[in-house]
Write a protein that holds these residues in place. Structure first.
Motif, PDB file in Angstrom:
ATOM      1  N   ALA A  48       0.538  -1.283  -0.106  1.00  0.00           N
ATOM      2  CA  ALA A  48      -0.138   0.141  -0.202  1.00  0.00           C
ATOM      3  C   ALA A  48       0.990   1.754   0.136  1.00  0.00           C
ATOM      4  N   ASN A  49       2.554   1.149   0.219  1.00  0.00           N
ATOM      5  CA  ASN A  49       3.206   2.416   0.070  1.00  0.00           C
ATOM      6  C   ASN A  49       3.922   2.498  -0.782  1.00  0.00           C
ATOM      7  N   ASP A  50       3.589   1.536  -1.951  1.00  0.00           N
ATOM      8  CA  ASP A  50       3.825   1.570  -3.057  1.00  0.00           C
ATOM      9  C   ASP A  50       5.719   0.853  -3.063  1.00  0.00           C
ATOM     10  N   GLU A  51       5.589   0.352  -2.280  1.00  0.00           N
ATOM     11  CA  GLU A  51       7.382  -0.480  -2.311  1.00  0.00           C
ATOM     12  C   GLU A  51       7.318  -1.958  -2.684  1.00  0.00           C
ATOM     13  N   SER A  52       7.398  -2.244  -3.952  1.00  0.00           N
ATOM     14  CA  SER A  52       7.580  -3.825  -4.619  1.00  0.00           C
ATOM     15  C   SER A  52       9.032  -4.361  -4.372  1.00  0.00           C
ATOM     16  N   TYR A  53       8.549  -5.446  -4.022  1.00  0.00           N
ATOM     17  CA  TYR A  53       9.352  -6.794  -3.770  1.00  0.00           C
ATOM     18  C   TYR A  53       8.840  -7.946  -4.672  1.00  0.00           C
ATOM     19  N   ASP A  54      10.033  -8.357  -4.634  1.00  0.00           N
ATOM     20  CA  ASP A  54       9.956 -10.145  -5.252  1.00  0.00           C
ATOM     21  C   ASP A  54       9.507 -10.762  -4.570  1.00  0.00           C
ATOM     22  N   GLY A  55       9.006 -12.257  -4.674  1.00  0.00           N
ATOM     23  CA  GLY A  55       8.028 -12.610  -3.773  1.00  0.00           C
ATOM     24  C   GLY A  55       8.531 -14.683  -4.667  1.00  0.00           C
ATOM     25  N   LYS A  56       7.592 -15.294  -3.648  1.00  0.00           N
ATOM     26  CA  LYS A  56       8.561 -16.311  -3.225  1.00  0.00           C
ATOM     27  C   LYS A  56       6.866 -17.615  -2.809  1.00  0.00           C
ATOM     28  N   VAL A  57       6.357 -18.283  -3.857  1.00  0.00           N
ATOM     29  CA  VAL A  57       5.042 -19.858  -3.446  1.00  0.00           C
ATOM     30  C   VAL A  57       5.829 -19.803  -2.624  1.00  0.00           C
TER      31      VAL A  57
END
Length: 85
Positions: A48-57
């Motif tokens: 929501a704060n516009d920070e983006s991250y890579d994710g892993k299932v």
């Protein structure tokens, strides 16, 4: 999510999906819907704060349409968990 698919004639197309979820732990575990991540080669989460991250299932269940994704290399404070900021 971006998904690349082949149409069988050498054409490749990319599909992007959008969904919602919420952080459930300080070590970046996120609950979302399975259909949002189904077939994804890469997972990117935007907070929501516009920070983006890579994710892993981490896990998924198609029958209940639930998935757990972990945000890589990010720790959250207690106040961030479940926050709507």
């Amino acid at each position: 999510r971006d998904v690349e698919r082949s149409r069988g004639l050498g054409d490749v197309y990319k599909r992007q999906s959008l969904g919602s979820g919420f952080v459930i732990s300080k070590d970046g575990y996120v609950v979302t819907n399975n259909h949002v991540i189904d077939g994804a080669d890469e997972i990117s989460l935007k907070l929501a704060n516009d920070e983006s991250y890579d994710g892993k299932v981490i896990g998924r269940d198609a029958n209940t349409d639930i998935a757990v994704v972990q945000i890589k290399d990010k720790n959250f404070s207690r106040k961030d968990i479940g926050s709507r900021r």
